[in-house]
Enzyme design. Structure first.
Site, PDB file in Angstrom:
ATOM      1  N   ASP A 259      72.747   4.710  33.520  1.00 16.53           N
ATOM      2  CA  ASP A 259      72.234   3.969  34.679  1.00 16.53           C
ATOM      3  C   ASP A 259      71.614   2.638  34.254  1.00 16.53           C
ATOM      4  O   ASP A 259      70.563   2.234  34.765  1.00 16.53           O
ATOM      5  CB  ASP A 259      71.194   4.813  35.425  1.00 16.53           C
TER       6      ASP A 259
ATOM      7  N   VAL B 182      54.267   6.320  40.719  1.00 12.44           N
ATOM      8  CA  VAL B 182      53.793   5.807  39.441  1.00 12.44           C
ATOM      9  C   VAL B 182      52.446   5.121  39.641  1.00 12.44           C
ATOM     10  O   VAL B 182      52.277   4.308  40.557  1.00 12.44           O
ATOM     11  CB  VAL B 182      54.798   4.812  38.825  1.00 12.44           C
TER      12      VAL B 182
ATOM     13  N   GLY C  85      54.161   1.990  41.934  1.00  7.95           N
ATOM     14  CA  GLY C  85      55.582   2.217  42.200  1.00  7.95           C
ATOM     15  C   GLY C  85      55.810   3.561  42.846  1.00  7.95           C
ATOM     16  O   GLY C  85      55.017   4.487  42.687  1.00  7.95           O
ATOM     17  N   ARG C  86      56.895   3.635  43.603  1.00 10.11           N
ATOM     18  CA  ARG C  86      57.243   4.892  44.257  1.00 10.11           C
ATOM     19  C   ARG C  86      58.756   5.023  44.299  1.00 10.11           C
ATOM     20  O   ARG C  86      59.478   4.057  44.571  1.00 10.11           O
ATOM     21  CB  ARG C  86      56.689   4.920  45.684  1.00 10.11           C
ATOM     22  N   GLY C  87      59.240   6.219  43.972  1.00 14.74           N
ATOM     23  CA  GLY C  87      60.671   6.462  43.987  1.00 14.74           C
ATOM     24  C   GLY C  87      60.999   7.741  44.708  1.00 14.74           C
ATOM     25  O   GLY C  87      60.122   8.378  45.312  1.00 14.74           O
ATOM     26  N   GLY C  88      62.271   8.124  44.626  1.00 16.91           N
ATOM     27  CA  GLY C  88      62.701   9.326  45.325  1.00 16.91           C
ATOM     28  C   GLY C  88      62.139  10.603  44.750  1.00 16.91           C
ATOM     29  O   GLY C  88      62.046  11.613  45.445  1.00 16.91           O
ATOM     30  N   PHE C  89      61.745  10.557  43.459  1.00 17.71           N
ATOM     31  CA  PHE C  89      61.297  11.772  42.794  1.00 17.71           C
ATOM     32  C   PHE C  89      59.807  11.788  42.474  1.00 17.71           C
ATOM     33  O   PHE C  89      59.303  12.779  41.950  1.00 17.71           O
ATOM     34  CB  PHE C  89      62.079  11.995  41.492  1.00 17.71           C
ATOM     35  N   GLY C  90      59.106  10.694  42.758  1.00 18.78           N
ATOM     36  CA  GLY C  90      57.690  10.693  42.429  1.00 18.78           C
ATOM     37  C   GLY C  90      57.058   9.328  42.580  1.00 18.78           C
ATOM     38  O   GLY C  90      57.690   8.372  43.035  1.00 18.78           O
TER      39      GLY C  90
END
Length: 354
Positions: free
Chosen positions: A165, A54, A47-52
């Site tokens: 959220d 996984v 996984g990949r998000g705006g802050f890092g």
């Protein structure tokens, strides 16, 4: 070697910036080499998000883990890391993700969680093939589990946490499809006995955001109740919140309810395959979801009340209030959506309808 032999119990006191308090982190700490070895040098990105990003890994004990590495160059990423660590280190519940460890060595910020093999709820309900595997009994158990997790956050944890959220992508499913709430980067701990508090910024996901919170900037547990109601409707309809024949999901559900055709909200596969008594129960859950998304936060039920309605089928339900003002709130959502990405967590300044 057992996990206990790899770890030392620590209580870290980290002095934050002047706007933050000193926190005690009562969780195990890994050194960076242990995390690097467990993830095979971060070779399995999941996984990949705006802050890092996984990564999946495995401890020497055989336990599968998920490791989130934060981009430390981002101030918001730094803030999310500490918020997740500060809150999750104080919480333990079967319907919350279990934070196993953390690491702040070598300029790396990592959080280590238990691994959830069935990924997030949105990937199930919005994928036609996987959604077809979900019976109403499975969906009901997921909804009930989310509600139990929220009741723990709001009333039982002693920390009085507002998640801020709640949505399907923040619900992970274990091997038995039992739900666990994740994503505490925007969460806020309230003072004991406090029902709401001022917020200097509006955070959450457009489509799941409480309209009253958007107007007033006051955060409360009822904002989570609103987002939970939208989540119930998403599970039952298996639709995105913004893509229902030009209407929002809430507008679509409201119109079906007003026409006496609430059964149309139920996804066609579930509608065709479930027994009549199950359909009656699903319609009751739709009714409860509408009460959760009442435009007036004061008249929304508590999560404890919602769980009572779930378990006591004979308990009468009040009629949901559906008026012209609600449709005006949807227009407010549309104006916000011009500058925000629906379905993604956002940070905004409070607005006022006055």
């Amino acid at each position: 070697m057992a996990v206990a032999l790899l770890l030392n119990r620590v209580f870290r006191r980290r002095k934050k910036k002047s706007t933050e308090s000193i926190s005690t982190y009562a969780v195990y700490e890994f050194d960076f080499d242990t995390i690097k070895a467990a993830t095979n040098k971060f070779s399995n990105l999941i996984g990949r998000g705006g802050f890092g990003s996984v990564y999946k890994g495995r401890l020497q004990s055989g336990q599968d883990i998920a490791v989130k590495i934060y981009f430390t160059s981002s101030i918001r990423a730094e803030r999310e890391f500490h918020n997740q660590l500060d809150i999750l280190s104080k919480l333990r519940h079967k319907n919350l993700i279990n934070l196993l460890s953390f690491c702040t060595k070598r300029d790396q910020h990592c959080l280590v969680y238990e691994f959830m093999p069935n990924s997030s709820l949105d990937r199930f309900i919005l994928d036609p093939h996987r959604a077809s595997q979900l019976s109403w009994e499975m969906c009901r158990n997921i909804v009930d589990g989310i509600a139990c997790g929220l009741r723990y956050l709001h009333e039982e944890s002693g920390s009085w946490v507002v998640h801020r959220d709640i949505k399907p992508s923040k619900i992970l499913l274990d091997s038995d499809l039992k739900p666990k709430i994740v994503g505490f980067g925007l969460a806020r701990m309230m003072q004991q006995g406090q029902n709401e508090a001022e917020s200097t910024e509006i955070v959450g996901t457009v489509g799941y955001l409480d309209p009253e919170y958007m107007r007033s900037g006051r955060v409360s547990v009822k904002s989570d109740v609103y987002a939970f109601g939208v989540t119930i409707l998403t599970i039952i309809s298996r639709r995105e919140v913004w893509s229902v024949d030009g209407d929002t999901l809430i507008e679509y559900v409201m119109r079906c309810w007003n026409r006496g055709e609430a059964i149309d909200v139920i996804h066609e596969v579930m509608r065709e395959e479930e027994r009549e008594d199950s359909i009656s129960e699903i319609l009751r859950y739709i009714h409860i979801a509408l009460l959760c998304i009442d435009e007036d936060a004061e008249t929304r039920p508590s999560i404890d009340k919602v769980l009572h309605w779930f378990s006591c089928f004979s308990s009468p339900l009040p009629e949901p209030f559906i008026g012209n003002r609600f449709l005006a709130e949807e227009e407010t959502y549309r104006s916000w959506s011009l500058s925000l990405s629906p379905g993604h967590s956002s940070l905004m300044s409070p607005i006022s309808s006055r």
